[in-house]
Design a protein around this motif. Structure first.
Motif, PDB file in Angstrom:
ATOM      1  N   CYS A 252      -5.788 -11.654  10.323  1.00  0.00           N
ATOM      2  CA  CYS A 252      -5.192 -10.296  10.770  1.00  0.00           C
ATOM      3  C   CYS A 252      -4.314  -9.789   9.516  1.00  0.00           C
ATOM      4  CB  CYS A 252      -3.803 -10.898  11.612  1.00  0.00           C
ATOM      5  SG  CYS A 252      -4.746 -11.580  13.267  1.00  0.00           S
ATOM      6  N   ILE A 253      -3.785 -10.391   8.470  1.00  0.00           N
ATOM      7  CA  ILE A 253      -3.303  -9.814   7.380  1.00  0.00           C
ATOM      8  C   ILE A 253      -4.297  -8.988   6.652  1.00  0.00           C
ATOM      9  CG2 ILE A 253      -2.055 -10.398   5.263  1.00  0.00           C
ATOM     10  CD1 ILE A 253      -1.104 -12.978   6.368  1.00  0.00           C
ATOM     11  N   GLU A 254      -5.374  -9.239   6.332  1.00  0.00           N
ATOM     12  CA  GLU A 254      -6.503  -8.788   5.698  1.00  0.00           C
ATOM     13  C   GLU A 254      -6.789  -7.394   6.387  1.00  0.00           C
ATOM     14  OE1 GLU A 254      -9.119 -11.847   3.272  1.00  0.00           O
ATOM     15  OE2 GLU A 254      -9.359 -12.099   5.473  1.00  0.00           O
ATOM     16  N   GLN A 255      -7.151  -7.567   7.878  1.00  0.00           N
ATOM     17  CA  GLN A 255      -7.345  -6.361   8.458  1.00  0.00           C
ATOM     18  C   GLN A 255      -6.193  -5.458   8.447  1.00  0.00           C
ATOM     19  OE1 GLN A 255     -10.390  -5.638  10.675  1.00  0.00           O
ATOM     20  NE2 GLN A 255      -9.332  -3.757   9.823  1.00  0.00           N
ATOM     21  N   ARG A 256      -4.943  -5.935   8.580  1.00  0.00           N
ATOM     22  CA  ARG A 256      -3.796  -5.101   8.505  1.00  0.00           C
ATOM     23  C   ARG A 256      -3.559  -4.212   7.079  1.00  0.00           C
ATOM     24  NH1 ARG A 256      -0.456  -1.784  10.866  1.00  0.00           N
ATOM     25  NH2 ARG A 256       1.500  -1.487  10.104  1.00  0.00           N
ATOM     26  N   ARG A 257      -4.169  -4.759   6.162  1.00  0.00           N
ATOM     27  CA  ARG A 257      -4.025  -4.280   4.850  1.00  0.00           C
ATOM     28  C   ARG A 257      -5.166  -3.250   4.864  1.00  0.00           C
ATOM     29  NH1 ARG A 257      -1.548  -4.905   0.357  1.00  0.00           N
ATOM     30  NH2 ARG A 257      -2.163  -4.165  -1.610  1.00  0.00           N
ATOM     31  N   LEU A 258      -6.273  -3.464   5.374  1.00  0.00           N
ATOM     32  CA  LEU A 258      -7.387  -2.399   5.124  1.00  0.00           C
ATOM     33  C   LEU A 258      -6.733  -1.226   6.086  1.00  0.00           C
ATOM     34  CD1 LEU A 258     -10.585  -4.368   5.883  1.00  0.00           C
ATOM     35  CD2 LEU A 258     -10.174  -2.992   3.937  1.00  0.00           C
ATOM     36  N   ASP A 259      -6.210  -1.312   7.026  1.00  0.00           N
ATOM     37  CA  ASP A 259      -5.691  -0.298   7.829  1.00  0.00           C
ATOM     38  C   ASP A 259      -4.549   0.563   7.192  1.00  0.00           C
ATOM     39  OD1 ASP A 259      -7.138  -0.957   9.918  1.00  0.00           O
ATOM     40  OD2 ASP A 259      -5.431  -2.125  11.084  1.00  0.00           O
TER      41      ASP A 259
ATOM     42  N   PRO B  44       0.687  -1.217  -0.013  1.00  0.00           N
ATOM     43  CA  PRO B  44      -0.092   0.056  -0.041  1.00  0.00           C
ATOM     44  C   PRO B  44       0.891   1.349   0.084  1.00  0.00           C
ATOM     45  CG  PRO B  44      -0.813  -1.750   1.670  1.00  0.00           C
ATOM     46  CD  PRO B  44       0.517  -2.159   1.096  1.00  0.00           C
ATOM     47  N   GLN B  45       1.971   1.176   0.639  1.00  0.00           N
ATOM     48  CA  GLN B  45       2.819   2.424   0.505  1.00  0.00           C
ATOM     49  C   GLN B  45       3.463   3.127  -0.656  1.00  0.00           C
ATOM     50  OE1 GLN B  45       3.178   4.120   3.388  1.00  0.00           O
ATOM     51  NE2 GLN B  45       2.017   2.478   4.576  1.00  0.00           N
ATOM     52  N   GLU B  46       3.387   1.709  -1.793  1.00  0.00           N
ATOM     53  CA  GLU B  46       3.908   2.164  -2.989  1.00  0.00           C
ATOM     54  C   GLU B  46       2.636   2.459  -4.108  1.00  0.00           C
ATOM     55  OE1 GLU B  46       6.209  -1.504  -4.036  1.00  0.00           O
ATOM     56  OE2 GLU B  46       7.632  -1.085  -2.413  1.00  0.00           O
ATOM     57  N   MET B  47       1.530   2.264  -3.531  1.00  0.00           N
ATOM     58  CA  MET B  47       0.224   2.370  -4.488  1.00  0.00           C
ATOM     59  C   MET B  47       0.091   4.027  -4.273  1.00  0.00           C
ATOM     60  SD  MET B  47      -2.178  -0.358  -3.106  1.00  0.00           S
ATOM     61  CE  MET B  47      -3.448  -0.280  -4.122  1.00  0.00           C
ATOM     62  N   SER B  48      -0.586   4.363  -5.179  1.00  0.00           N
ATOM     63  CA  SER B  48      -0.964   5.899  -5.452  1.00  0.00           C
ATOM     64  C   SER B  48      -2.346   5.878  -4.783  1.00  0.00           C
ATOM     65  CB  SER B  48      -1.371   6.310  -6.951  1.00  0.00           C
ATOM     66  OG  SER B  48      -2.412   5.462  -7.422  1.00  0.00           O
ATOM     67  N   PRO B  49      -2.766   7.118  -4.262  1.00  0.00           N
ATOM     68  CA  PRO B  49      -3.945   7.295  -3.244  1.00  0.00           C
ATOM     69  C   PRO B  49      -5.233   6.840  -4.021  1.00  0.00           C
ATOM     70  CG  PRO B  49      -2.701   9.239  -2.922  1.00  0.00           C
ATOM     71  CD  PRO B  49      -1.975   8.451  -3.983  1.00  0.00           C
ATOM     72  N   ALA B  50      -5.321   6.981  -5.564  1.00  0.00           N
ATOM     73  CA  ALA B  50      -6.335   6.574  -6.036  1.00  0.00           C
ATOM     74  C   ALA B  50      -6.633   4.999  -6.003  1.00  0.00           C
ATOM     75  CB  ALA B  50      -6.317   7.194  -7.490  1.00  0.00           C
ATOM     76  N   ALA B  51      -5.490   4.362  -6.384  1.00  0.00           N
ATOM     77  CA  ALA B  51      -5.427   2.958  -6.248  1.00  0.00           C
ATOM     78  C   ALA B  51      -5.754   2.399  -4.822  1.00  0.00           C
ATOM     79  CB  ALA B  51      -4.283   2.284  -6.909  1.00  0.00           C
ATOM     80  N   ALA B  52      -5.333   2.972  -3.964  1.00  0.00           N
ATOM     81  CA  ALA B  52      -5.571   2.482  -2.744  1.00  0.00           C
ATOM     82  C   ALA B  52      -6.938   2.360  -2.486  1.00  0.00           C
ATOM     83  CB  ALA B  52      -4.611   3.404  -1.459  1.00  0.00           C
ATOM     84  N   LEU B  53      -7.551   3.841  -2.664  1.00  0.00           N
ATOM     85  CA  LEU B  53      -9.161   3.900  -2.425  1.00  0.00           C
ATOM     86  C   LEU B  53      -9.906   3.065  -3.363  1.00  0.00           C
ATOM     87  CD1 LEU B  53     -11.453   5.548  -1.420  1.00  0.00           C
ATOM     88  CD2 LEU B  53     -11.117   7.182  -3.330  1.00  0.00           C
ATOM     89  N   ALA B  54      -9.476   2.824  -4.553  1.00  0.00           N
ATOM     90  CA  ALA B  54     -10.374   1.734  -5.342  1.00  0.00           C
ATOM     91  C   ALA B  54     -10.148   0.454  -4.511  1.00  0.00           C
ATOM     92  CB  ALA B  54      -9.547   1.658  -6.744  1.00  0.00           C
ATOM     93  N   GLU B  55      -8.990  -0.165  -4.254  1.00  0.00           N
ATOM     94  CA  GLU B  55      -8.833  -1.423  -3.494  1.00  0.00           C
ATOM     95  C   GLU B  55      -9.822  -1.424  -2.103  1.00  0.00           C
ATOM     96  OE1 GLU B  55      -5.923  -4.546  -1.579  1.00  0.00           O
ATOM     97  OE2 GLU B  55      -4.858  -2.758  -3.009  1.00  0.00           O
ATOM     98  N   LEU B  56      -9.475  -0.258  -1.477  1.00  0.00           N
ATOM     99  CA  LEU B  56     -10.149  -0.350  -0.301  1.00  0.00           C
ATOM    100  C   LEU B  56     -11.677  -0.433  -0.484  1.00  0.00           C
ATOM    101  CD1 LEU B  56     -10.364   0.078   2.891  1.00  0.00           C
ATOM    102  CD2 LEU B  56     -10.202   2.913   2.166  1.00  0.00           C
ATOM    103  N   LEU B  57     -12.353   0.344  -1.280  1.00  0.00           N
ATOM    104  CA  LEU B  57     -13.711   0.085  -1.565  1.00  0.00           C
ATOM    105  C   LEU B  57     -13.887  -1.007  -1.966  1.00  0.00           C
ATOM    106  CD1 LEU B  57     -14.497   3.741  -3.353  1.00  0.00           C
ATOM    107  CD2 LEU B  57     -15.232   3.128  -1.175  1.00  0.00           C
ATOM    108  N   GLU B  58     -13.378  -1.878  -2.925  1.00  0.00           N
ATOM    109  CA  GLU B  58     -13.355  -2.996  -3.258  1.00  0.00           C
ATOM    110  C   GLU B  58     -13.519  -4.064  -2.117  1.00  0.00           C
ATOM    111  OE1 GLU B  58     -11.532  -6.627  -6.115  1.00  0.00           O
ATOM    112  OE2 GLU B  58     -10.696  -4.717  -6.126  1.00  0.00           O
ATOM    113  N   ARG B  59     -12.722  -3.843  -1.367  1.00  0.00           N
ATOM    114  CA  ARG B  59     -12.692  -4.747  -0.149  1.00  0.00           C
ATOM    115  C   ARG B  59     -14.007  -4.467   0.634  1.00  0.00           C
ATOM    116  NH1 ARG B  59      -8.133  -7.655   1.331  1.00  0.00           N
ATOM    117  NH2 ARG B  59      -6.357  -7.428  -0.277  1.00  0.00           N
TER     118      ARG B  59
END
Length: 531
Positions: free
Chosen positions: A34-41, A6-21
């Motif tokens: 725990c890994i999935e929850q950590r990625r959402l954070d 996530p640190q290497e993703m653009s804010p728009a890409a992070a938002l798209a994946e967040l909404l998908e999840r």
């Protein structure tokens, strides 16, 4: 599939994946690794703050989907039927005259929770009437278990929108609090306990809480119906308010006057004020508080003129110590009241019957019991009665205890082999007699201490031993009236708790009233801390 960091993703890409999840959570399965929850954070922290509204819309959808599930709908119907049964019981008792006080209709315009989830109408009655309603309701067993099971879901079942709340908090903490205030206002009167539980759970890590949101928490903590029906919600709100209040106390309080307050200050300053540590601090400090009360009431005696200066200094020191310690004790009282015997411990401490004082009093009761039983053996011997008859009288019909103690006698003569053997029996019987006599004698001790407590807090006594400036200092902040009122409530509760002529409903009602009074005073103290 390997996802990018996530640190290497653009804010728009992070938002798209967040909404998908979040959309995947619409299946209402909250079991994430725990890994999935950590990625959402991490995704939430990577998004721009202006994406909050878009994410919040998806979280609101999760809330609506959850509340529209068959489980929630059926649960509301079950509770509605359960509450109707209680209301029919109340009406029946009212018509029969067993509930003497007519209900005082309260203004429910400010109700926060759905009436299908909280039985607010029962709290129009006083505590004793409520106990009678509950004990004589004759609720069908299947309905009782169904209602209890639905309530217990709150303690064990997670929700998908709880994950969404955590995402919003990580995205923008301040904006999440504002969104929560807006949500609560829009759904006032139709709130679900799961929503409040998960909001409070997420907010537990917030350093500051907006005043409007804090006001909601104060309302929940002051809601007796909510405490009865959904205690976990109130407990979460209590713990959050405890932490906020201790920080406010730390900022406003003068330098600590004693070791207990210094310890509490250290816990707050080092951010180690966890529930377990605070409970341990409260129990230990309550012991010291009770000892101070005992020293305080011991000054109620005829004082020679030569001791007047000493009494003035001692009285002033104890009052200041009690005042500074009382505030954090009453704020953290919710930790103690949640314990089975917490209310009794608090009441005993308010009258100084704790710690070494209580131990010495119980030892005196034990010594008195031994003396009385020893005398009974001598009188029975003089009048020709055997020790067996004495033992039977002092075991109060307990066959197992009678047989066990009779084993100490000679099998043939049914007499004592020696004086030492008689003392063994005396010590064993004193346990039973002391237990039998403890309740009435404790009532006498409570009454004695309360008389001294009330006399020493009277303005005539204080006025004769304190200067007018010192007396005005205590009267201005209302501490003397507060201490006297709580002492009176504690005596009333302890009297009712051990009164053998009272019904079970009356004894339970006295505890409910004492707890309600303590919580009301705690809320008033919290409001003073928060300004």
């Amino acid at each position: 599939m390997r996802y990018p960091d996530p640190q290497e993703m653009s804010p728009a890409a992070a938002l798209a994946e967040l909404l998908e999840r979040l959309q995947a959570l619409e299946e209402l399965n909250p079991d994430l690794s725990c890994i999935e929850q950590r990625r959402l954070d991490l995704l939430a922290r990577r998004c721009e703050k202006d994406a909050f509204e878009e994410v919040a819309a998806e979280v609101s959808k999760l809330v609506e989907l959850y509340l529209d599930t068959p489980t929630i709908r059926e649960g509301k119907l079950i509770l509605k039927e359960y509450f109707k049964t209680l209301e029919r019981s109340a009406q029946r008792l009212l018509e029969a005259g067993e509930i003497h006080a007519a209900p005082e209709q309260r203004d429910r315009a400010n109700s926060t929770f759905s009436q299908a989830l909280v039985l607010a109408s029962a709290f129009d009655y006083n505590a004793l009437d409520r106990c009678k309603i509950m004990s004589q309701a004759n609720i069908p067993e299947p309905l009782f278990h169904a209602a209890d099971s639905y309530r217990r879901r709150l303690e064990v079942v997670d929700t998908v929108f709880g994950i969404g709340f955590r995402v919003l908090w990580n995205l923008d903490e301040l904006h999440f609090q504002q969104w929560a205030i807006c949500y609560l206002g829009q759904h006032q009167g139709d709130l679900a306990p799961e929503v409040i539980r998960d909001m409070l759970w997420v907010l537990r890590n917030s350093a500051e809480i907006l005043p409007d949101l804090r006001e909601w928490m104060l309302r929940w903590c002051g809601d007796e119906a909510l405490l009865e029906d959904w205690p976990l919600v109130v407990r979460y709100a209590d713990r959050l308010l405890d932490r906020l209040a201790l920080r406010a106390w730390r900022k406003k309080a003068p330098p600590p006057r004693n070791l207990a307050l210094s310890h509490l200050k250290l816990l707050v300053d080092t951010d180690r004020a966890a529930e377990e540590r605070l409970f341990t601090w409260l129990v230990n400090t309550l012991q010291n508080f009770g000892i101070s009360i005992e020293k305080f009431i011991s000054l109620d005696r005829e004082i020679p003129e030569s001791e007047e200066a000493w009494v003035h200094s001692a009285l002033l020191a104890e009052l200041r110590h009690l005042e500074s310690t009382y505030k954090p004790i009453i704020v953290l009282a919710d930790l103690l009241l949640a314990e089975p015997d917490g209310a009794a411990k608090l009441a005993m401490a308010l009258l100084g019957i704790v710690g070494q004082s209580l131990t010495e009093w119980e030892e005196a009761i034990r010594a008195f019991s031994e003396k009385l039983i020893r005398r009974a053996f001598l009188v029975d011997l003089k009048e020709g009665r055997t020790p067996v008859e004495t033992i039977r009288r002092f075991t109060f019909g307990d066959i197992a205890a009678f047989n066990l103690i009779c084993n100490e006698l000679d099998l043939v003569s049914q007499q004592f082999d020696s004086i030492a053997q008689r003392e063994v029996v005396v010590r064993k019987l004193s346990i039973y007699y002391a237990s039998y006599r403890r309740a009435p004698m404790l009532g006498q001790e409570v009454a004695r201490r309360y008389r001294h407590f009330a006399r020493i807090l009277h303005e005539d006594f204080l006025g004769s031993h304190l200067t007018s400036e010192e007396l005005e200092e205590f009267e201005k902040n209302g501490f003397l009236q507060e201490l006297y009122s709580m002492g009176s409530r504690a005596k009333r509760f302890l009297d009712h708790r051990r009164a053998l002529e009272m019904t079970m409903e009356e004894m339970v009602a006295s505890q409910i009233e004492f707890v309600a009074e303590t919580r009301a005073r705690r809320l008033a103290m919290l409001r003073r801390f928060f300004g």
